[in-house]
Motif scaffolding. Sequence first.
Motif, PDB file in Angstrom:
ATOM      1  N   GLY A  67     -16.618  -7.808  11.216  1.00 29.82           N
ATOM      2  CA  GLY A  67     -15.193  -7.573  11.007  1.00 29.82           C
ATOM      3  C   GLY A  67     -14.843  -7.021   9.639  1.00 29.82           C
ATOM      4  N   TRP A  68     -15.846  -6.868   8.771  1.00 32.12           N
ATOM      5  CA  TRP A  68     -15.622  -6.350   7.423  1.00 32.12           C
ATOM      6  C   TRP A  68     -15.917  -4.857   7.364  1.00 32.12           C
ATOM      7  N   PRO A  69     -15.021  -4.049   6.787  1.00 25.26           N
ATOM      8  CA  PRO A  69     -15.411  -2.687   6.431  1.00 25.26           C
ATOM      9  C   PRO A  69     -16.315  -2.759   5.199  1.00 25.26           C
ATOM     10  N   VAL A  70     -17.427  -2.044   5.237  1.00 25.17           N
ATOM     11  CA  VAL A  70     -18.415  -2.130   4.151  1.00 25.17           C
ATOM     12  C   VAL A  70     -18.729  -0.740   3.613  1.00 25.17           C
ATOM     13  N   GLU A  71     -18.719  -0.615   2.286  1.00 25.08           N
ATOM     14  CA  GLU A  71     -19.156   0.605   1.608  1.00 25.08           C
ATOM     15  C   GLU A  71     -20.449   0.273   0.869  1.00 25.08           C
ATOM     16  N   ILE A  72     -21.512   1.026   1.176  1.00 19.70           N
ATOM     17  CA  ILE A  72     -22.806   0.769   0.547  1.00 19.70           C
ATOM     18  C   ILE A  72     -23.193   1.962  -0.314  1.00 19.70           C
ATOM     19  N   PHE A  73     -23.505   1.701  -1.572  1.00 18.16           N
ATOM     20  CA  PHE A  73     -23.917   2.729  -2.521  1.00 18.16           C
ATOM     21  C   PHE A  73     -25.387   2.493  -2.844  1.00 18.16           C
ATOM     22  N   VAL A  74     -26.226   3.415  -2.424  1.00 14.92           N
ATOM     23  CA  VAL A  74     -27.674   3.211  -2.517  1.00 14.92           C
ATOM     24  C   VAL A  74     -28.265   4.120  -3.589  1.00 14.92           C
ATOM     25  N   HIS A  75     -29.014   3.521  -4.513  1.00 16.07           N
ATOM     26  CA  HIS A  75     -29.636   4.264  -5.607  1.00 16.07           C
ATOM     27  C   HIS A  75     -31.087   3.828  -5.778  1.00 16.07           C
TER      28      HIS A  75
END
Length: 239
Positions: free
Chosen positions: A61-69
């Motif tokens: 139910g959570w919108p998730v933004e993932i920043f991968v480095h």
Amino acid sequence: MEHDALATAKQLVTRLFPDCEAALLAGSIVRGEATETSDLDLVVFDNNIMSSYRKSLMENGWPVEIFVHSLTSYQAYFDSDCQRGRPSLPNMVAEGIVLKDNGMIESIKHEARLLLQKGPAEWSAKEAEQKRYFLTDVLEDFLGCSNRAEELFIANALAEQLSEFVLRVNRQWTGSSKWMVRALKRYDDEFAGRFIEAFESYYRTAEKEEVIQLTDAVLNKHGGRLFDGFTIGKESREQ
């Protein structure tokens, strides 16, 4: 809410990045500012990736933004944020709650904190002059406009350029949208109050004077409005 967010973030890291070196949960949840529309911001450090990327998804139910480095690619983003004056990644790293760490996250956090303390790259005299010219230009558009529809969008541009000018000439971080007013408040709460009051008054009454006076007050500290004699794209030559 925070417990649910933390559990969801850990679950995602375990499922999607089982071999990553480190991961953080950042954003409004961590700052205690979450709303009904808040998302989860994850920063993942994974040396198995070919290049940095950003991914959006829904989880529990959570919108998730993932920043991968990778353990080196994040540095280019740190540098870019410092140049543009908006410390998105350093902020996330500095404030983030550790979800996973193979031993290097504290050094990256320390690097982010030092950058935030140092402030953004200083504008050159030429950059400050250009920004002063463009701020003058949008102010003149605002003054001369009599079309309410067009005027609203000019006012939006003026607010953004004015806030950026005030912050950057004073070596302060800036931002966009909600981060713009937050940055102003961090720098000078009294000025931020006058800024908000001036634009709120304009949007409510269509009276421009407070906005004009505020903008001129800022410009006058740096030489006033700039038009006559300004050049861009080539060097002027003395005859």
